[in-house]
Design a protein around this motif. Sequence first.
Motif, PDB file in Angstrom:
ATOM      1  N   SER A  82       0.824  -1.198   0.000  1.00  0.00           N
ATOM      2  CA  SER A  82       0.000   0.000   0.000  1.00  0.00           C
ATOM      3  C   SER A  82       0.864   1.257   0.000  1.00  0.00           C
ATOM      4  CB  SER A  82      -0.903   0.005   1.239  1.00  0.00           C
ATOM      5  OG  SER A  82      -1.549   1.242   1.387  1.00  0.00           O
ATOM      6  N   SER A  83       0.342   2.265  -0.656  1.00  0.00           N
ATOM      7  CA  SER A  83       1.014   3.567  -0.645  1.00  0.00           C
ATOM      8  C   SER A  83       0.527   4.415   0.533  1.00  0.00           C
ATOM      9  CB  SER A  83       0.737   4.312  -1.960  1.00  0.00           C
ATOM     10  OG  SER A  83      -0.665   4.487  -2.137  1.00  0.00           O
ATOM     11  N   GLN A  84      -0.550   3.956   1.186  1.00  0.00           N
ATOM     12  CA  GLN A  84      -1.133   4.729   2.275  1.00  0.00           C
ATOM     13  C   GLN A  84      -0.483   4.417   3.626  1.00  0.00           C
ATOM     14  OE1 GLN A  84      -3.439   7.094   1.530  1.00  0.00           O
ATOM     15  NE2 GLN A  84      -3.075   6.464  -0.591  1.00  0.00           N
ATOM     16  N   ARG A  85       0.046   3.224   3.791  1.00  0.00           N
ATOM     17  CA  ARG A  85       0.682   2.853   5.053  1.00  0.00           C
ATOM     18  C   ARG A  85       1.833   1.901   4.775  1.00  0.00           C
ATOM     19  NH1 ARG A  85      -1.625  -1.996   7.839  1.00  0.00           N
ATOM     20  NH2 ARG A  85      -2.699  -3.224   6.231  1.00  0.00           N
ATOM     21  N   HIS A  86       2.822   1.923   5.642  1.00  0.00           N
ATOM     22  CA  HIS A  86       3.998   1.072   5.475  1.00  0.00           C
ATOM     23  C   HIS A  86       3.761  -0.262   6.180  1.00  0.00           C
ATOM     24  CE1 HIS A  86       8.099  -0.293   5.125  1.00  0.00           C
ATOM     25  NE2 HIS A  86       8.221  -0.357   6.453  1.00  0.00           N
ATOM     26  N   VAL A  87       3.885  -1.341   5.411  1.00  0.00           N
ATOM     27  CA  VAL A  87       3.738  -2.685   5.962  1.00  0.00           C
ATOM     28  C   VAL A  87       5.114  -3.337   5.971  1.00  0.00           C
ATOM     29  CG1 VAL A  87       2.587  -4.921   5.759  1.00  0.00           C
ATOM     30  CG2 VAL A  87       1.407  -2.835   5.014  1.00  0.00           C
ATOM     31  N   THR A  88       5.623  -3.654   7.138  1.00  0.00           N
ATOM     32  CA  THR A  88       6.971  -4.219   7.250  1.00  0.00           C
ATOM     33  C   THR A  88       6.979  -5.679   6.804  1.00  0.00           C
ATOM     34  OG1 THR A  88       6.632  -4.991   9.523  1.00  0.00           O
ATOM     35  CG2 THR A  88       7.398  -2.716   9.228  1.00  0.00           C
ATOM     36  N   ASP A  89       8.197  -6.184   6.550  1.00  0.00           N
ATOM     37  CA  ASP A  89       8.342  -7.597   6.184  1.00  0.00           C
ATOM     38  C   ASP A  89       7.882  -8.498   7.318  1.00  0.00           C
ATOM     39  OD1 ASP A  89       9.307  -7.080   3.651  1.00  0.00           O
ATOM     40  OD2 ASP A  89      11.418  -7.129   4.241  1.00  0.00           O
ATOM     41  N   ASP A  90       8.074  -8.053   8.560  1.00  0.00           N
ATOM     42  CA  ASP A  90       7.585  -8.830   9.704  1.00  0.00           C
ATOM     43  C   ASP A  90       6.066  -8.973   9.658  1.00  0.00           C
ATOM     44  OD1 ASP A  90       9.590  -9.249  12.368  1.00  0.00           O
ATOM     45  OD2 ASP A  90      10.357  -8.057  10.732  1.00  0.00           O
ATOM     46  N   ASP A  91       5.365  -7.858   9.365  1.00  0.00           N
ATOM     47  CA  ASP A  91       3.902  -7.896   9.310  1.00  0.00           C
ATOM     48  C   ASP A  91       3.416  -8.774   8.158  1.00  0.00           C
ATOM     49  OD1 ASP A  91       3.703  -6.242  11.505  1.00  0.00           O
ATOM     50  OD2 ASP A  91       3.649  -4.401  10.301  1.00  0.00           O
ATOM     51  N   LYS A  92       4.094  -8.654   7.007  1.00  0.00           N
ATOM     52  CA  LYS A  92       3.712  -9.492   5.858  1.00  0.00           C
ATOM     53  C   LYS A  92       3.912 -10.970   6.183  1.00  0.00           C
ATOM     54  CE  LYS A  92       4.913  -6.057   2.315  1.00  0.00           C
ATOM     55  NZ  LYS A  92       5.819  -5.744   1.165  1.00  0.00           N
ATOM     56  N   ALA A  93       5.054 -11.269   6.768  1.00  0.00           N
ATOM     57  CA  ALA A  93       5.353 -12.667   7.079  1.00  0.00           C
ATOM     58  C   ALA A  93       4.347 -13.243   8.068  1.00  0.00           C
ATOM     59  CB  ALA A  93       6.769 -12.791   7.631  1.00  0.00           C
ATOM     60  N   LYS A  94       3.930 -12.440   9.056  1.00  0.00           N
ATOM     61  CA  LYS A  94       2.955 -12.920  10.044  1.00  0.00           C
ATOM     62  C   LYS A  94       1.638 -13.293   9.375  1.00  0.00           C
ATOM     63  CE  LYS A  94       4.758 -10.378  14.040  1.00  0.00           C
ATOM     64  NZ  LYS A  94       4.521  -9.272  14.996  1.00  0.00           N
ATOM     65  N   ILE A  95       1.183 -12.453   8.447  1.00  0.00           N
ATOM     66  CA  ILE A  95      -0.075 -12.730   7.749  1.00  0.00           C
ATOM     67  C   ILE A  95       0.064 -13.978   6.883  1.00  0.00           C
ATOM     68  CG2 ILE A  95      -1.728 -11.879   6.046  1.00  0.00           C
ATOM     69  CD1 ILE A  95      -1.926 -10.472   8.714  1.00  0.00           C
ATOM     70  N   TRP A  96       1.144 -14.065   6.111  1.00  0.00           N
ATOM     71  CA  TRP A  96       1.323 -15.208   5.201  1.00  0.00           C
ATOM     72  C   TRP A  96       1.504 -16.514   5.976  1.00  0.00           C
ATOM     73  CZ3 TRP A  96       5.232 -11.894   2.011  1.00  0.00           C
ATOM     74  CH2 TRP A  96       4.523 -11.072   1.122  1.00  0.00           C
ATOM     75  N   ILE A  97       2.231 -16.438   7.082  1.00  0.00           N
ATOM     76  CA  ILE A  97       2.408 -17.644   7.904  1.00  0.00           C
ATOM     77  C   ILE A  97       1.070 -18.081   8.480  1.00  0.00           C
ATOM     78  CG2 ILE A  97       3.246 -18.380  10.165  1.00  0.00           C
ATOM     79  CD1 ILE A  97       5.298 -18.831   8.077  1.00  0.00           C
ATOM     80  N   ARG A  98       0.268 -17.120   8.893  1.00  0.00           N
ATOM     81  CA  ARG A  98      -1.046 -17.460   9.451  1.00  0.00           C
ATOM     82  C   ARG A  98      -1.931 -18.107   8.395  1.00  0.00           C
ATOM     83  NH1 ARG A  98      -4.964 -13.383  12.959  1.00  0.00           N
ATOM     84  NH2 ARG A  98      -6.672 -14.892  13.268  1.00  0.00           N
ATOM     85  N   ILE A  99      -1.888 -17.586   7.163  1.00  0.00           N
ATOM     86  CA  ILE A  99      -2.654 -18.197   6.071  1.00  0.00           C
ATOM     87  C   ILE A  99      -2.155 -19.624   5.819  1.00  0.00           C
ATOM     88  CG2 ILE A  99      -3.175 -18.069   3.597  1.00  0.00           C
ATOM     89  CD1 ILE A  99      -2.952 -15.013   3.851  1.00  0.00           C
ATOM     90  N   THR A 100      -0.845 -19.786   5.834  1.00  0.00           N
ATOM     91  CA  THR A 100      -0.241 -21.112   5.638  1.00  0.00           C
ATOM     92  C   THR A 100      -0.743 -22.096   6.683  1.00  0.00           C
ATOM     93  OG1 THR A 100       1.770 -20.149   4.662  1.00  0.00           O
ATOM     94  CG2 THR A 100       1.940 -22.378   5.551  1.00  0.00           C
ATOM     95  N   ARG A 101      -0.736 -21.663   7.935  1.00  0.00           N
ATOM     96  CA  ARG A 101      -1.161 -22.553   9.018  1.00  0.00           C
ATOM     97  C   ARG A 101      -2.648 -22.887   8.923  1.00  0.00           C
ATOM     98  NH1 ARG A 101       0.529 -20.221  14.623  1.00  0.00           N
ATOM     99  NH2 ARG A 101      -0.085 -22.324  15.264  1.00  0.00           N
ATOM    100  N   CYS A 102      -3.451 -21.925   8.471  1.00  0.00           N
ATOM    101  CA  CYS A 102      -4.883 -22.203   8.295  1.00  0.00           C
ATOM    102  C   CYS A 102      -5.103 -23.295   7.262  1.00  0.00           C
ATOM    103  CB  CYS A 102      -5.619 -20.926   7.884  1.00  0.00           C
ATOM    104  SG  CYS A 102      -5.878 -19.734   9.218  1.00  0.00           S
ATOM    105  N   TYR A 103      -4.393 -23.201   6.144  1.00  0.00           N
ATOM    106  CA  TYR A 103      -4.550 -24.224   5.106  1.00  0.00           C
ATOM    107  C   TYR A 103      -4.010 -25.578   5.573  1.00  0.00           C
ATOM    108  CZ  TYR A 103      -6.227 -21.057   1.488  1.00  0.00           C
ATOM    109  OH  TYR A 103      -6.996 -20.194   0.750  1.00  0.00           O
ATOM    110  N   LEU A 104      -2.978 -25.551   6.383  1.00  0.00           N
ATOM    111  CA  LEU A 104      -2.470 -26.813   6.912  1.00  0.00           C
ATOM    112  C   LEU A 104      -3.482 -27.456   7.859  1.00  0.00           C
ATOM    113  CD1 LEU A 104       1.293 -25.976   7.578  1.00  0.00           C
ATOM    114  CD2 LEU A 104       0.384 -27.600   5.916  1.00  0.00           C
ATOM    115  N   GLU A 105      -4.204 -26.627   8.626  1.00  0.00           N
ATOM    116  CA  GLU A 105      -5.236 -27.165   9.506  1.00  0.00           C
ATOM    117  C   GLU A 105      -6.350 -27.828   8.706  1.00  0.00           C
ATOM    118  OE1 GLU A 105      -5.324 -27.466  12.736  1.00  0.00           O
ATOM    119  OE2 GLU A 105      -3.369 -26.510  12.991  1.00  0.00           O
TER     120      GLU A 105
END
Length: 425
Positions: free
Chosen positions: A141-164
């Motif tokens: 987004s150009s409106q707010r800065h999303v760090t690599d830590d924040d991106k990784a947390k979201i993607w990891i959470r999606i990964t874990r949901c699909y694994l469940e």
Amino acid sequence: MATAGTLASSQVTEALLALEDAQASKKAQGYNELLDTILTTSTPDQLPSNLIAFVQSVLGDSVGIVTSRPLLASFVNKLASLPDADVKIAVGTEAIEALAPKVVSYEEQDSAIKLMLADSHEQNDDFTSSAKVLQQITLDSSQRHVTDDDKAKIWIRITRCYLEEDDPTNALSYLNRVKNVIYNVQDQPTKLQFQLSQARISDSQRNFLDASNSYLNLSLESLIDEDERLHALSAAIICAVLAPAGPKRARQLARLYKDDRTPQCDEFSILEKIFLDRVLSPEEVRAFAEKLQPHQMAKTADGSTVLDKAVLEHNLLGVSRLYSNIPVTNLGAMLGVDADRAEAYAAQMIEQGRLSGYIDQIDGLIHFSNEATNGEGFKSGVPSIGTRELRMWDANVQGLAEEVERVTTMIQTTHPEFYELKMGA
């Protein structure tokens, strides 16, 4: 008709209309007071509709962005504190739809609602819906800065949901996104979740050697509780047992067997027998099978389970340590399968370089060399003569040459004239 003390939906509508027409300086306080009233006085049936009406009013044109942003943030926090997941899902879904046309102006609040909605879906054990909501969060987004830590947390959470939901394919696609940023991630729990997700995906896709290695590395992380480390170590042993027999698995088994912690695991007994190339009994295999997850007991192309195949290949290696050669029919009896299947497994393992030897189909024998292979296999169509047989051939030739030399020396000593006559000729 609403009972005394209960705020009916019609009253909420009237209160909201009054607030929309009120002075800007009074709107924030009025909306906050109304939200508290809705939460404390609405009946369970009225609560979702009242909250939906509230958030739609806050996002209306009569309330400016400067006022609506903090109101929406407060609304999300109070909505998240409700115990009923269904109410949060119903209200959160409507709120996201209301935000959709103007999400650029409310990205932070939109993300907060989606995270709350994902939590609610997981509260109901609906991990697929949670993953789909998380996928809608704007991370570039150009409106707010999303760090690599924040991106990784979201993607990891999606990964874990699909694994469940036992969906390793979708899980892997989001884990691959994490791989692009993981070296910039500073949050240690996120890194550990990444390692765990890697192990679980490899496990689900039956890449058991990779899974065993990932679980073992995870079991060495000091930030994890001791019980969790031992659980990861047990998972590493199970995956190593299920892996295809051969040099690579042997190296992994050696790492696990030499680990001082493995005797604490229930799986140590079968690990020890496999590491020492001892043939496993049907009783031991059945006891081990009771600990496996459904995907680890899936059927292979020939109708056997992953465990059946792993045990058969291991027992085949164990037999190769005991015999120089064995009739195919006898091998099948020892492995508990018919001769054709025993020969097929042996042929496959020899071809893949996981078993050193060759098959004599004319005599119906399998010859073992008992020499470790390099894992690269043998040339197709060329029988592989074991190193032991070559050494025996060399020893016989050497013995014959030495015997000829001894006889020649005896002739020279006993009958020198005959020796000179023959040698001179």
